[in-house]
Design a protein around this motif. Structure first.
Motif, PDB file in Angstrom:
ATOM      1  N   ASP A 214      -0.455  21.523  25.909  1.00  0.00           N
ATOM      2  CA  ASP A 214      -1.269  22.140  25.819  1.00  0.00           C
ATOM      3  C   ASP A 214      -1.184  20.462  25.102  1.00  0.00           C
ATOM      4  O   ASP A 214      -0.862  20.462  23.783  1.00  0.00           O
ATOM      5  CB  ASP A 214      -1.264  23.351  25.253  1.00  0.00           C
ATOM      6  N   ALA A 215      -2.957  19.951  24.661  1.00  0.00           N
ATOM      7  CA  ALA A 215      -2.985  17.883  24.619  1.00  0.00           C
ATOM      8  C   ALA A 215      -2.177  17.292  24.912  1.00  0.00           C
ATOM      9  O   ALA A 215      -0.449  17.260  24.272  1.00  0.00           O
ATOM     10  CB  ALA A 215      -2.924  18.509  22.936  1.00  0.00           C
ATOM     11  N   ALA A 216      -1.553  16.842  25.715  1.00  0.00           N
ATOM     12  CA  ALA A 216       0.029  16.094  26.439  1.00  0.00           C
ATOM     13  C   ALA A 216      -0.038  14.213  26.313  1.00  0.00           C
ATOM     14  O   ALA A 216      -1.406  14.186  26.427  1.00  0.00           O
ATOM     15  CB  ALA A 216       0.355  16.739  27.452  1.00  0.00           C
ATOM     16  N   TYR A 217       0.856  14.033  26.062  1.00  0.00           N
ATOM     17  CA  TYR A 217       1.293  12.573  25.876  1.00  0.00           C
ATOM     18  C   TYR A 217       2.174  12.137  26.426  1.00  0.00           C
ATOM     19  O   TYR A 217       3.143  12.874  26.884  1.00  0.00           O
ATOM     20  CB  TYR A 217       0.875  11.756  25.191  1.00  0.00           C
ATOM     21  N   PRO A 218       2.146  10.906  26.975  1.00  0.00           N
ATOM     22  CA  PRO A 218       3.609  10.895  28.053  1.00  0.00           C
ATOM     23  C   PRO A 218       4.610  10.198  27.496  1.00  0.00           C
ATOM     24  O   PRO A 218       4.427   9.966  26.091  1.00  0.00           O
ATOM     25  CB  PRO A 218       3.294   9.052  28.409  1.00  0.00           C
ATOM     26  N   VAL A 219       5.871  10.689  27.829  1.00  0.00           N
ATOM     27  CA  VAL A 219       6.758  10.488  26.801  1.00  0.00           C
ATOM     28  C   VAL A 219       7.571   9.482  27.566  1.00  0.00           C
ATOM     29  O   VAL A 219       8.629   9.175  26.767  1.00  0.00           O
ATOM     30  CB  VAL A 219       8.042  11.679  27.358  1.00  0.00           C
ATOM     31  N   GLU A 220       6.567   8.251  28.140  1.00  0.00           N
ATOM     32  CA  GLU A 220       7.934   7.035  28.141  1.00  0.00           C
ATOM     33  C   GLU A 220       6.297   6.427  28.728  1.00  0.00           C
ATOM     34  O   GLU A 220       5.860   6.960  29.909  1.00  0.00           O
ATOM     35  CB  GLU A 220       8.865   7.176  29.816  1.00  0.00           C
ATOM     36  N   ASP A 221       6.639   4.534  28.571  1.00  0.00           N
ATOM     37  CA  ASP A 221       5.872   3.940  29.409  1.00  0.00           C
ATOM     38  C   ASP A 221       4.164   3.928  28.423  1.00  0.00           C
ATOM     39  O   ASP A 221       3.417   3.894  29.601  1.00  0.00           O
ATOM     40  CB  ASP A 221       5.819   3.825  30.712  1.00  0.00           C
ATOM     41  N   GLN A 222       4.898   4.128  27.170  1.00  0.00           N
ATOM     42  CA  GLN A 222       3.379   4.726  26.710  1.00  0.00           C
ATOM     43  C   GLN A 222       2.729   3.059  26.312  1.00  0.00           C
ATOM     44  O   GLN A 222       3.422   2.208  25.800  1.00  0.00           O
ATOM     45  CB  GLN A 222       3.542   5.559  25.526  1.00  0.00           C
ATOM     46  N   ASP A 223       1.798   3.450  25.621  1.00  0.00           N
ATOM     47  CA  ASP A 223       1.327   1.655  25.080  1.00  0.00           C
ATOM     48  C   ASP A 223       0.926   1.792  23.921  1.00  0.00           C
ATOM     49  O   ASP A 223       0.542   2.410  23.574  1.00  0.00           O
ATOM     50  CB  ASP A 223      -0.502   1.499  25.801  1.00  0.00           C
ATOM     51  N   LEU A 347      11.157  14.017   8.648  1.00  0.00           N
ATOM     52  CA  LEU A 347      10.928  14.621  10.067  1.00  0.00           C
ATOM     53  C   LEU A 347      10.310  13.231  11.061  1.00  0.00           C
ATOM     54  O   LEU A 347      10.515  12.803  11.736  1.00  0.00           O
ATOM     55  CB  LEU A 347      11.118  15.546  10.108  1.00  0.00           C
ATOM     56  N   TYR A 348       8.771  14.157  10.281  1.00  0.00           N
ATOM     57  CA  TYR A 348       8.324  13.234  10.874  1.00  0.00           C
ATOM     58  C   TYR A 348       8.291  11.346  11.357  1.00  0.00           C
ATOM     59  O   TYR A 348       8.282  11.047  13.058  1.00  0.00           O
ATOM     60  CB  TYR A 348       6.784  13.395  10.937  1.00  0.00           C
ATOM     61  N   VAL A 349       8.136  10.491  10.202  1.00  0.00           N
ATOM     62  CA  VAL A 349       8.402   9.873  10.452  1.00  0.00           C
ATOM     63  C   VAL A 349      10.385   9.082  11.256  1.00  0.00           C
ATOM     64  O   VAL A 349      10.116   7.786  11.893  1.00  0.00           O
ATOM     65  CB  VAL A 349       8.837   8.753   8.964  1.00  0.00           C
ATOM     66  N   ALA A 350      11.125   9.867  11.084  1.00  0.00           N
ATOM     67  CA  ALA A 350      11.942   9.715  12.186  1.00  0.00           C
ATOM     68  C   ALA A 350      11.674   9.839  13.383  1.00  0.00           C
ATOM     69  O   ALA A 350      12.750   9.954  13.983  1.00  0.00           O
ATOM     70  CB  ALA A 350      13.286  10.782  11.624  1.00  0.00           C
ATOM     71  N   VAL A 351      11.564  10.796  13.532  1.00  0.00           N
ATOM     72  CA  VAL A 351      11.119  10.673  15.361  1.00  0.00           C
ATOM     73  C   VAL A 351       9.856   9.779  15.715  1.00  0.00           C
ATOM     74  O   VAL A 351      10.386   8.708  16.434  1.00  0.00           O
ATOM     75  CB  VAL A 351      10.362  12.636  15.426  1.00  0.00           C
ATOM     76  N   ILE A 352       9.006   9.509  15.470  1.00  0.00           N
ATOM     77  CA  ILE A 352       8.006   8.571  15.491  1.00  0.00           C
ATOM     78  C   ILE A 352       8.636   6.901  15.417  1.00  0.00           C
ATOM     79  O   ILE A 352       7.800   5.852  16.070  1.00  0.00           O
ATOM     80  CB  ILE A 352       7.191   8.123  14.258  1.00  0.00           C
ATOM     81  N   CYS A 353       9.622   6.640  14.369  1.00  0.00           N
ATOM     82  CA  CYS A 353      10.510   5.522  14.701  1.00  0.00           C
ATOM     83  C   CYS A 353      10.803   5.185  15.196  1.00  0.00           C
ATOM     84  O   CYS A 353      11.993   4.876  15.973  1.00  0.00           O
ATOM     85  CB  CYS A 353      11.104   5.465  13.084  1.00  0.00           C
ATOM     86  N   ASN A 354      11.670   6.556  15.954  1.00  0.00           N
ATOM     87  CA  ASN A 354      13.095   6.586  17.457  1.00  0.00           C
ATOM     88  C   ASN A 354      12.434   6.728  18.422  1.00  0.00           C
ATOM     89  O   ASN A 354      13.098   5.434  19.258  1.00  0.00           O
ATOM     90  CB  ASN A 354      13.863   7.441  16.927  1.00  0.00           C
ATOM     91  N   ASP A 355      11.803   7.379  18.108  1.00  0.00           N
ATOM     92  CA  ASP A 355      10.250   8.243  19.673  1.00  0.00           C
ATOM     93  C   ASP A 355       9.437   7.146  21.168  1.00  0.00           C
ATOM     94  O   ASP A 355       9.872   7.427  21.470  1.00  0.00           O
ATOM     95  CB  ASP A 355      10.745   9.114  19.758  1.00  0.00           C
ATOM     96  N   TYR A 356       8.905   6.409  19.506  1.00  0.00           N
ATOM     97  CA  TYR A 356       7.993   5.837  20.387  1.00  0.00           C
ATOM     98  C   TYR A 356       8.117   4.238  20.396  1.00  0.00           C
ATOM     99  O   TYR A 356       8.543   3.632  19.225  1.00  0.00           O
ATOM    100  CB  TYR A 356       6.585   6.011  18.833  1.00  0.00           C
ATOM    101  N   PRO A 357       7.386   3.758  21.324  1.00  0.00           N
ATOM    102  CA  PRO A 357       7.085   2.240  21.072  1.00  0.00           C
ATOM    103  C   PRO A 357       6.801   1.781  19.909  1.00  0.00           C
ATOM    104  O   PRO A 357       6.163   1.966  18.854  1.00  0.00           O
ATOM    105  CB  PRO A 357       6.244   2.569  22.321  1.00  0.00           C
ATOM    106  N   GLN A 358       7.365   0.256  19.626  1.00  0.00           N
ATOM    107  CA  GLN A 358       6.763  -0.291  18.338  1.00  0.00           C
ATOM    108  C   GLN A 358       6.652  -1.804  18.707  1.00  0.00           C
ATOM    109  O   GLN A 358       7.521  -2.276  19.773  1.00  0.00           O
ATOM    110  CB  GLN A 358       7.895   0.010  17.504  1.00  0.00           C
ATOM    111  N   HIS A 359       5.638  -2.482  18.094  1.00  0.00           N
ATOM    112  CA  HIS A 359       5.823  -3.605  18.606  1.00  0.00           C
ATOM    113  C   HIS A 359       7.041  -5.026  17.134  1.00  0.00           C
ATOM    114  O   HIS A 359       6.242  -5.979  17.624  1.00  0.00           O
ATOM    115  CB  HIS A 359       4.394  -4.081  17.776  1.00  0.00           C
ATOM    116  N   TRP A 360       8.356  -4.181  18.095  1.00  0.00           N
ATOM    117  CA  TRP A 360       9.145  -5.188  17.621  1.00  0.00           C
ATOM    118  C   TRP A 360      10.056  -4.476  18.162  1.00  0.00           C
ATOM    119  O   TRP A 360      10.170  -3.563  18.343  1.00  0.00           O
ATOM    120  CB  TRP A 360       9.744  -5.283  15.631  1.00  0.00           C
ATOM    121  N   ASP A 361      10.911  -6.108  17.619  1.00  0.00           N
ATOM    122  CA  ASP A 361      12.563  -4.626  18.249  1.00  0.00           C
ATOM    123  C   ASP A 361      13.104  -3.766  17.550  1.00  0.00           C
ATOM    124  O   ASP A 361      13.543  -4.408  16.542  1.00  0.00           O
ATOM    125  CB  ASP A 361      13.478  -6.012  18.997  1.00  0.00           C
TER     126      ASP A 361
END
Length: 642
Positions: A214-223, A347-361
């Motif tokens: 419910d209110a989904a977004y891709p788990v991979e290949d996100q812009d 926990l919020y930042v621990a997840v978004i910083c690990n699992d979401y795409p970033q603009h750097w290596d």
């Protein structure tokens, strides 16, 4: 990116007294976990009718003999245990960072039609709630430099900073199911819970009977720029205006008007004072980047969609800043996040910083990341300068709505554990994907991508609905679709999803009674003008209600109101003023399930009246009936509902 601004199973099925294995109705096997592990479940201190438990899991799966983390869960047994179980439901909250156990009431309400024969289980993801919640004080307080506080949180977690991602949390759920003897589950996730749900289904496909996202977004290949959210925002404002007769009658494009407002605020930001949702006078300033934030947070309710266009025109065309300043005051978070056991910002930042795409290596050292980010920005400016129209790239980057740089000082993972292996294999489990067509934090575009990746999926777009469709669903359409899907593995007839009432916009903000153009309807123009002003004053409390945390509010141009109730809401008005020269007092009753609104009020000032006003809040293009006396004359009028 997802979720910052909001700042939102069932086991032991059919166990025999001897602890022998039993078959559930869907053929899955369970065992009597309490017999296997005495003391695993105890009466929950805060929810006596439920049973709570914990298991210990390796904090780092690479080191099974090292430090452990406690994973907590809460079981609500089926109401009727004299018959075989019909299955197991697990509901997962979003954020990331919210504790699923703290949202139990929403899930118990959603799945109430199924709970006679099904259990429901809530497992708090590692780092949240009863599962060793992370407490990073600087982040929880919302004080100080945000990026520096994220760095300090990563430093606080040290070597464990990369051990709270979605993949490990999904494996924790599988371990809880193993302990409790659960074979397969009906898994429901909302918002970030859909990200978790995809990860769990991909990593443990044999454990899922049905999957609801419910209110989904891709788990991979996100812009990594999340440009789909900007496209969804533009669509949402256009949908709202096109579907409301008053707004559509204005002609033109609401996005063009939003662009003109952004241009004006970019040239000269608007500063002033206004009352927030709880009647506290605040100093606010609105520039183009803050306007982009307001456009983004519209998805979390109806207030901004209802009022932003009209408020912008009131300032640009009429020189009246009050409505626009009020929106800014109401939509700014003036408080701390709250208790970290309810929402863990760490926990919020621990997840978004690990699992979401970033603009750097993400493996690069801190001092190398700014240049990599700058290069990504430069590429965006060169290749897609209109990516965030009607806002500029600079507006969007500076907005509190976006988090493109948030993780720039988060520790590099060692090694990185992605939420799913890529390319992922999406299982052919029955999957239901729902999304509101006004959702600009998990877009319809992104939800459709998710649905397309699951080979046995149904996609349902819910009209006139923002972020998350089935929770708190007083129209009982999306929620009934979810219930039917879990019951039968098919959503059934979904046509009701197109029938939610439109959002009624406030297209004008007159300062005085004489500035109101009499709306169409019965009665004289003077009577309709007074009735319209009083009805608008009554209607003005509803957007306020969605923006307030407490029970006391303030009118746009004076007066106060109080409110009680959640399902059956009551308001008391005391000289409430939507226009300067007309005060309205009295009471309003609102039955949210039925949609019925009934107000009994008096007015004083530029006119005297005693009126009864009623309409159905849940009805499309609703009409308000106004009866009583205006300046001593008996009236019976019909007007467009506010």
């Amino acid at each position: 990116m997802y979720g910052r601004v909001a700042l939102v199973a069932v086991i032991l099925v059919g166990a025999t007294a001897s602890g022998a294995a039993a078959k559930s109705a869907d053929g899955s096997t369970t065992k009597a976990a309490e017999a296997e592990r005495p003391g695993l479940l105890i009466r929950c201190p805060e929810v006596p009718h439920a049973r709570c438990g914990t298991i210990e899991r390796p904090l780092d799966p690479r080191d099974p003999d090292g430090a452990t983390i406690t994973i907590g869960f809460e079981l609500h047994r089926a109401d009727n245990r004299n018959k075989p179980s019909l299955g197991t439901i697990v509901a997962v909250e979003g954020g990331p960072g919210y504790a699923s156990t703290d949202s139990r009431d929403y899930y118990l309400d959603l799945f109430a039609p199924l709970l006679a024969r099904r259990d429901i289980l809530f497992v708090d993801a590692r780092g949240t709630g009863t599962s060793s919640f992370i407490n990073c004080p600087g982040l929880e307080s919302l004080q100080g430099d945000y990026i520096e506080n994220i760095r300090l949180c990563g430093e606080q977690l040290g070597a464990s900073s990369d051990l709270y991602g979605t993949a490990l949390a999904a494996d924790d759920l599988a371990a809880v199911l193993d302990e409790l003897g659960i074979d397969r589950i009906d898994l429901y996730g909302d918002s970030y819970g859909t990200f978790f749900g995809q990860s769990f289904a991909i990593r443990h496909p044999d454990r899922v009977r049905t999957l609801t996202l419910d209110a989904a977004y891709p788990v991979e290949d996100q812009d990594p720029w999340y440009r789909d959210l900007n496209r969804a925002m533009r669509d949402a404002f256009r949908f709202v205006c096109e579907r409301d007769p008053g707004c559509s009658a204005l002609g033109g494009d609401v996005i063009d008007r939003l662009a003109a407002l952004a241009d004006a605020l970019r040239a000269a930001p608007l500063a002033g004072q206004a009352y927030d949702g709880d009647g506290v006078l605040r100093d606010v300033e609105i520039d183009a980047s803050f306007l982009s934030y307001l456009a983004g947070v519209a998805t979390y309710g109806t207030t901004v969609y209802e009022e932003l266009d009209g408020a912008g025109r009131a300032w640009l065309e009429g020189g009246d800043p009050a409505p626009l300043l009020r929106i800014a005051a109401e939509q700014t978070d003036w408080t701390e996040v709250g208790e970290p056991e309810v929402f863990s910002y760490g926990l919020y930042v621990a997840v978004i910083c690990n699992d979401y795409p970033q603009h750097w290596d993400i493996t690069a050292p801190f001092d190398a990341r700014p240049a990599q980010f700058a290069a990504s920005v430069a590429d965006l400016r060169a290749t897609d300068p209109e990516a965030f129209a009607p806002f500029t790239v600079d507006d969007w980057l500076a907005s509190p709505w976006t988090e493109y740089e948030s993780c720039i000082k988060w520790p590099a993972p060692d090694p990185w554990v992605p939420p799913v292996d890529s390319p992922a294999t999406y299982p052919a489990v029955p999957t239901l994907v729902l999304v509101g067509d006004l959702d600009s934090i998990t877009s319809s575009e992104g939800s459709q991508i998710v649905a397309d990746r699951f080979p046995n999926s149904t996609f349902v777009q819910v009209a006139n609905t923002g972020h998350v469709t089935a929770l708190g669903d007083y129209s009982r359409c999306a929620s009934n679709i979810v219930v039917e899907f879990v019951r039968t593995s098919s959503p059934g007839d979904t046509s009701c999803a197109s029938q939610y009432q439109e959002i009624r916009t406030t297209d004008e903000f007159p300062s005085r009674l004489g500035d109101i153009a009499a709306p169409p309807g019965s009665g004289s123009a003077e009577q309709r003008g007074v009735a319209a002003a009083v009805t608008a004053t009554v209607g003005d409390v509803f957007p306020r209600w969605f923006a307030m945390l407490g029970s006391e509010g303030v009118g746009l141009r004076g007066g106060t109101f109080t409110t009680t109730g959640l399902d059956k809401v009551q308001f008391r008005l005391d000289d409430l003023r939507w226009v300067e020269d007309l005060g309205v007092s009295g009471r309003i009753e609102w039955n949210r399930a039925k949609g019925a609104v009934a107000a009994t009020v008096t007015c004083a000032g530029a006119a005297e009246c005693r009126l009864t006003i009623s309409w159905n809040y849940n009805e499309s293009h609703a009409t308000a009936t106004v009866t009583g006396r205006i300046d001593g004359e008996r009236v019976s009028l019909t007007l467009p509902a506010p």
